[in-house]
Scaffold this motif. Structure first.
Motif, PDB file in Angstrom:
ATOM      1  N   ALA A  78      80.848  46.261  46.176  1.00 23.40           N
ATOM      2  CA  ALA A  78      80.907  44.925  46.765  1.00 23.40           C
ATOM      3  C   ALA A  78      81.213  43.879  45.714  1.00 23.40           C
ATOM      4  O   ALA A  78      82.064  43.004  45.909  1.00 23.40           O
ATOM      5  N   THR A  79      80.540  43.979  44.569  1.00 23.97           N
ATOM      6  CA  THR A  79      80.764  43.008  43.498  1.00 23.97           C
ATOM      7  C   THR A  79      82.188  43.101  42.971  1.00 23.97           C
ATOM      8  O   THR A  79      82.862  42.072  42.776  1.00 23.97           O
ATOM      9  N   GLY A  80      82.669  44.318  42.741  1.00 26.02           N
ATOM     10  CA  GLY A  80      84.012  44.489  42.208  1.00 26.02           C
ATOM     11  C   GLY A  80      85.091  43.968  43.136  1.00 26.02           C
ATOM     12  O   GLY A  80      86.013  43.261  42.709  1.00 26.02           O
ATOM     13  N   LEU A  81      84.987  44.290  44.421  1.00 26.42           N
ATOM     14  CA  LEU A  81      86.004  43.853  45.376  1.00 26.42           C
ATOM     15  C   LEU A  81      85.999  42.342  45.569  1.00 26.42           C
ATOM     16  O   LEU A  81      87.060  41.710  45.630  1.00 26.42           O
ATOM     17  N   THR A  82      84.814  41.753  45.667  1.00 23.53           N
ATOM     18  CA  THR A  82      84.751  40.309  45.874  1.00 23.53           C
ATOM     19  C   THR A  82      85.242  39.553  44.642  1.00 23.53           C
ATOM     20  O   THR A  82      85.957  38.556  44.770  1.00 23.53           O
ATOM     21  N   LEU A  83      84.891  40.035  43.451  1.00 18.49           N
ATOM     22  CA  LEU A  83      85.364  39.371  42.244  1.00 18.49           C
ATOM     23  C   LEU A  83      86.874  39.528  42.084  1.00 18.49           C
ATOM     24  O   LEU A  83      87.562  38.602  41.648  1.00 18.49           O
ATOM     25  N   ALA A  84      87.399  40.709  42.444  1.00 17.46           N
ATOM     26  CA  ALA A  84      88.850  40.910  42.382  1.00 17.46           C
ATOM     27  C   ALA A  84      89.564  39.977  43.359  1.00 17.46           C
ATOM     28  O   ALA A  84      90.616  39.393  43.035  1.00 17.46           O
ATOM     29  N   PHE A  85      88.998  39.817  44.546  1.00 10.35           N
ATOM     30  CA  PHE A  85      89.597  38.929  45.539  1.00 10.35           C
ATOM     31  C   PHE A  85      89.568  37.480  45.057  1.00 10.35           C
ATOM     32  O   PHE A  85      90.559  36.748  45.171  1.00 10.35           O
ATOM     33  N   MET A  86      88.429  37.060  44.490  1.00  8.58           N
ATOM     34  CA  MET A  86      88.331  35.686  44.012  1.00  8.58           C
ATOM     35  C   MET A  86      89.201  35.469  42.775  1.00  8.58           C
ATOM     36  O   MET A  86      89.707  34.361  42.554  1.00  8.58           O
ATOM     37  N   LEU A  87      89.410  36.516  41.961  1.00  9.37           N
ATOM     38  CA  LEU A  87      90.338  36.400  40.834  1.00  9.37           C
ATOM     39  C   LEU A  87      91.753  36.164  41.341  1.00  9.37           C
ATOM     40  O   LEU A  87      92.505  35.351  40.785  1.00  9.37           O
ATOM     41  N   LEU A  88      92.121  36.859  42.403  1.00 10.85           N
ATOM     42  CA  LEU A  88      93.430  36.659  43.014  1.00 10.85           C
ATOM     43  C   LEU A  88      93.582  35.223  43.504  1.00 10.85           C
ATOM     44  O   LEU A  88      94.619  34.579  43.288  1.00 10.85           O
ATOM     45  N   VAL A  89      92.550  34.697  44.170  1.00  9.36           N
ATOM     46  CA  VAL A  89      92.593  33.317  44.668  1.00  9.36           C
ATOM     47  C   VAL A  89      92.690  32.333  43.506  1.00  9.36           C
ATOM     48  O   VAL A  89      93.469  31.381  43.547  1.00  9.36           O
TER      49      VAL A  89
ATOM     50  N   LEU B 156      78.669  45.490  51.221  1.00 11.88           N
ATOM     51  CA  LEU B 156      80.079  45.172  51.048  1.00 11.88           C
ATOM     52  C   LEU B 156      80.580  44.165  52.065  1.00 11.88           C
ATOM     53  O   LEU B 156      81.232  43.183  51.729  1.00 11.88           O
ATOM     54  N   MET B 157      80.276  44.379  53.348  1.00 14.02           N
ATOM     55  CA  MET B 157      80.868  43.538  54.380  1.00 14.02           C
ATOM     56  C   MET B 157      80.364  42.098  54.300  1.00 14.02           C
ATOM     57  O   MET B 157      81.118  41.152  54.497  1.00 14.02           O
ATOM     58  N   PHE B 158      79.070  41.922  54.024  1.00 16.31           N
ATOM     59  CA  PHE B 158      78.553  40.561  53.889  1.00 16.31           C
ATOM     60  C   PHE B 158      79.204  39.865  52.693  1.00 16.31           C
ATOM     61  O   PHE B 158      79.566  38.690  52.759  1.00 16.31           O
ATOM     62  N   ALA B 159      79.370  40.613  51.595  1.00 18.26           N
ATOM     63  CA  ALA B 159      80.001  40.047  50.405  1.00 18.26           C
ATOM     64  C   ALA B 159      81.454  39.666  50.682  1.00 18.26           C
ATOM     65  O   ALA B 159      81.926  38.600  50.271  1.00 18.26           O
ATOM     66  N   LEU B 160      82.178  40.540  51.399  1.00 14.78           N
ATOM     67  CA  LEU B 160      83.567  40.235  51.728  1.00 14.78           C
ATOM     68  C   LEU B 160      83.667  39.045  52.680  1.00 14.78           C
ATOM     69  O   LEU B 160      84.575  38.222  52.576  1.00 14.78           O
ATOM     70  N   GLY B 161      82.731  38.958  53.638  1.00 12.40           N
ATOM     71  CA  GLY B 161      82.720  37.813  54.542  1.00 12.40           C
ATOM     72  C   GLY B 161      82.480  36.515  53.796  1.00 12.40           C
ATOM     73  O   GLY B 161      83.144  35.501  54.045  1.00 12.40           O
ATOM     74  N   ALA B 162      81.529  36.531  52.847  1.00 13.01           N
ATOM     75  CA  ALA B 162      81.265  35.345  52.039  1.00 13.01           C
ATOM     76  C   ALA B 162      82.466  35.014  51.160  1.00 13.01           C
ATOM     77  O   ALA B 162      82.831  33.835  51.002  1.00 13.01           O
ATOM     78  N   ALA B 163      83.107  36.036  50.573  1.00 10.22           N
ATOM     79  CA  ALA B 163      84.284  35.803  49.751  1.00 10.22           C
ATOM     80  C   ALA B 163      85.429  35.234  50.578  1.00 10.22           C
ATOM     81  O   ALA B 163      86.173  34.355  50.116  1.00 10.22           O
ATOM     82  N   ASN B 164      85.577  35.707  51.805  1.00  6.24           N
ATOM     83  CA  ASN B 164      86.626  35.192  52.684  1.00  6.24           C
ATOM     84  C   ASN B 164      86.391  33.718  52.997  1.00  6.24           C
ATOM     85  O   ASN B 164      87.315  32.896  52.949  1.00  6.24           O
TER      86      ASN B 164
END
Length: 307
Positions: free
Chosen positions: A13-24, A58-66
């Motif tokens: 969860a941490t890796g995917l959300t940080l990767a997504f926010m790095l992209l943003v 994971l899903m809560f983290a991705l929802g927050a990242a979104n």
């Protein structure tokens, strides 16, 4: 199927959300690399804090990242349109205010919010209108910022207006923290259902992608061979007759198959136009095949997720 350990789920969860926010953050680098770094740092701290308060995977983290990514996008777009001359330092401060207020409000009410967050297993959309009610005053601040002639004011007034607007959004977020958390929980439940259904769509998706790639490469070869053995130039590249490299042929093949039609490469020969028409027809048939396979698999995925 082996179930990942809580530690592995947390790391994923941490890796995917940080990767997504790095992209943003890299996407908004036109605002300056300082703002991008501040965005990534604030997002990392905010997501880490939310994950610590509500460790729902994971899903809560991705929802927050979104949600945070949408906030970044709106902040940049409205900020450019309404406060173009605001001081550079004020943009980072203004961006921080709502995020900091929301995380602090979550921490202050963590015991009360834990009950709502624990219901992540299923989304209850009956309270959805109440959960998004906070969007109305937030949207009004955005509308006023865009419609008022703030962008023609002096830089110091634009800076003050930006800080006041984001302070207002911060207050709204802090007051409505319960509804926002409930919305994030519902989004995470919806993402989980979508993820489970995607398991049943893996075969038709893989089949569709494989056939799409096959047709793209095959017709790219046809175009390249026809161009190689033609006496004249049968394609127009960027408005000028020219010869195709294989990369150009592959690009034209993918664009034709997907019926996008950029117009940067155009057929200038009747035979090539006929070949492109055949490829477009095959592309439509492939699309119908993919849709039929997805609908055929939909029943099994729905029954499995409803159990």
């Amino acid at each position: 199927m082996e179930v990942p350990s809580p530690r592995r789920r947390a790391l994923l969860a941490t890796g995917l959300t940080l990767a997504f926010m790095l992209l943003v953050a890299m996407g908004v680098s036109d605002q300056g690399w300082i703002f991008s770094i501040v965005t990534l740092l604030i997002a990392s701290l905010a997501l880490g804090g939310l994950h610590f308060i509500f460790p729902h995977g994971l899903m809560f983290a991705l929802g927050a990242a979104n949600g945070l990514a949408i906030y970044v996008s709106l902040f940049v777009v409205i900020g450019q349109a309404s406060f173009p001359a605001a001081a550079a330092w004020s943009r980072s401060v203004a961006f921080l205010l709502p995020v900091l207020a929301f995380v602090l409000a979550c921490w202050a009410r963590r015991d009360v919010l834990a009950a709502a967050a624990s219901a992540e297993g299923g989304a209850d959309l009956r309270h959805f209108p109440r959960a998004v009610r906070w969007l109305l005053p937030t949207g009004m601040i955005g509308i006023v910022s865009l419609s008022a002639p703030i962008n023609r004011a002096m830089p110091e007034w634009q800076t003050l207006a930006l800080l006041l607007a984001m302070a207002g959004i911060a207050i709204i977020g802090a007051v409505s923290v319960g509804h926002i958390v409930r919305l994030l929980v519902d989004i995470s439940a919806i993402l989980r259902r979508v993820g489970m259904r995607l398991q049943f769509l893996a075969v038709p998706i893989a089949t569709y992608v494989s056939l799409f790639a096959l047709l793209s490469v095959a017709f790219a070869c046809f175009y390249r061979i026809a161009d190689e053995f033609s006496r004249g130039e049968i394609f127009i590249l960027m408005g000028q007759p020219g010869r195709l490299a294989f990369s150009d042929a592959l690009h034209f093949s993918i664009v034709t198959l997907s019926t996008v039609g950029y117009g940067d490469i155009q057929p200038a020969d009747d035979g090539i136009r006929l070949l492109a028409a055949i490829q477009m027809i095959l592309g439509q048939l492939l699309l119908l095949f993919g849709f039929a396979e997805i609908m055929r698999s939909h029943g099994g995925g729905t029954r499995a997720t409803d159990k």
